[in-house]
Motif scaffolding. Structure first.
Motif, PDB file in Angstrom:
ATOM      1  N   LEU A   1       0.511   4.168   1.166  1.00 43.38           N
ATOM      2  CA  LEU A   1       0.439   5.064   2.327  1.00 43.38           C
ATOM      3  C   LEU A   1       0.864   4.398   3.621  1.00 43.38           C
ATOM      4  N   TYR A   2       0.416   3.192   3.853  1.00 38.62           N
ATOM      5  CA  TYR A   2       0.548   2.587   5.168  1.00 38.62           C
ATOM      6  C   TYR A   2       1.658   1.550   5.278  1.00 38.62           C
TER       7      TYR A   2
ATOM      8  N   HIS B   1       0.848  -1.194   0.000  1.00 38.20           N
ATOM      9  CA  HIS B   1       0.000   0.000   0.000  1.00 38.20           C
ATOM     10  C   HIS B   1       0.886   1.247   0.000  1.00 38.20           C
TER      11      HIS B   1
ATOM     12  N   VAL C   1      -6.750   7.476  -2.665  1.00 37.89           N
ATOM     13  CA  VAL C   1      -5.318   7.302  -2.408  1.00 37.89           C
ATOM     14  C   VAL C   1      -4.469   8.048  -3.437  1.00 37.89           C
ATOM     15  N   SER C   2      -4.871   8.024  -4.707  1.00 42.92           N
ATOM     16  CA  SER C   2      -4.081   8.698  -5.743  1.00 42.92           C
ATOM     17  C   SER C   2      -3.969  10.204  -5.469  1.00 42.92           C
TER      18      SER C   2
ATOM     19  N   ASN D   1      -5.639  15.379   4.506  1.00 45.65           N
ATOM     20  CA  ASN D   1      -5.824  14.169   3.711  1.00 45.65           C
ATOM     21  C   ASN D   1      -6.296  12.946   4.483  1.00 45.65           C
ATOM     22  N   PHE D   2      -6.337  13.026   5.807  1.00 48.77           N
ATOM     23  CA  PHE D   2      -6.706  11.864   6.611  1.00 48.77           C
ATOM     24  C   PHE D   2      -7.719  12.231   7.691  1.00 48.77           C
TER      25      PHE D   2
ATOM     26  N   VAL E   1      -4.117  11.605  -2.480  1.00 49.36           N
ATOM     27  CA  VAL E   1      -3.257  11.761  -1.301  1.00 49.36           C
ATOM     28  C   VAL E   1      -1.789  11.655  -1.719  1.00 49.36           C
ATOM     29  N   VAL E   2      -1.490  10.708  -2.594  1.00 52.32           N
ATOM     30  CA  VAL E   2      -0.111  10.550  -3.089  1.00 52.32           C
ATOM     31  C   VAL E   2       0.312  11.797  -3.853  1.00 52.32           C
TER      32      VAL E   2
ATOM     33  N   THR F   1      -8.154   7.590   4.920  1.00 56.00           N
ATOM     34  CA  THR F   1      -7.996   8.755   4.039  1.00 56.00           C
ATOM     35  C   THR F   1      -9.310   9.502   3.851  1.00 56.00           C
TER      36      THR F   1
END
Length: 151
Positions: A48-49, A46, A79-80, A105-106, A82-83, A75
């Motif tokens: 993020l995590y 993943h 996810v995209s 973002n979270f 956030v990245v 999130t």
């Protein structure tokens, strides 16, 4: 049966070979590093995590007192996105910059956890009826009662 024996021998040979590579002195205890024991494939991929630049930067940036807090935060966006937002951060982002990135973002840690209803819950579980030792039965009951708080 022969296959199991062959697999067992192959495993033993592989383990002995791996350990012999890290033992410098045959009279000292073997020193096996985390890297030696690590699986060759990633268990978690993943963005993020799992291990990677985002997690590393948040953890090392000291945004939270506990290293577990960030990984428990769901999130707010896909996810995209956030990245993408992370990639726009400066290489010299401060702790405050990182904290703002996280809050933008979270969601807060644990906000996605809902109390479960245990429809099949019973205060006197059938699996303990056959336990005659009072100490073991009490221990089993204490463990059983933990499920209400964990679910």
């Amino acid at each position: 049966m022969q296959l199991l024996i062959n697999l067992g021998l192959a495993f033993a040979w592989t383990a002995a070979t791996a350990l012999s590579a890290v033992v410098a002195d045959p009279y000292s205890a073997p020193r096996v590093t985390f890297q030696d024991l690590r699986l060759q494939q990633k268990v978690c991929n993943h963005p993020l995590y799992c291990e990677g630049p985002i997690l590393r930067r948040i953890q090392l940036g000291g945004v939270f007192d506990s290293d577990k807090t960030f990984i428990d935060m769901p999130t707010r966006k896909p996810v995209s996105q956030v990245v993408d937002a992370f990639n726009k951060l400066s290489a010299n982002a401060t702790r405050d910059d990182l904290a703002k990135f996280v809050s933008d973002n979270f969601h807060p840690a644990g906000c996605d956890i809902k109390q479960a209803e245990l429809d099949d819950w019973t205060d006197d579980p059938p699996f303990l009826k056959g336990v005659t030792d009072p100490v073991l039965r009490g221990y089993g009951m204490a463990l059983h009662n933990q499920w209400k708080g964990l679910a």
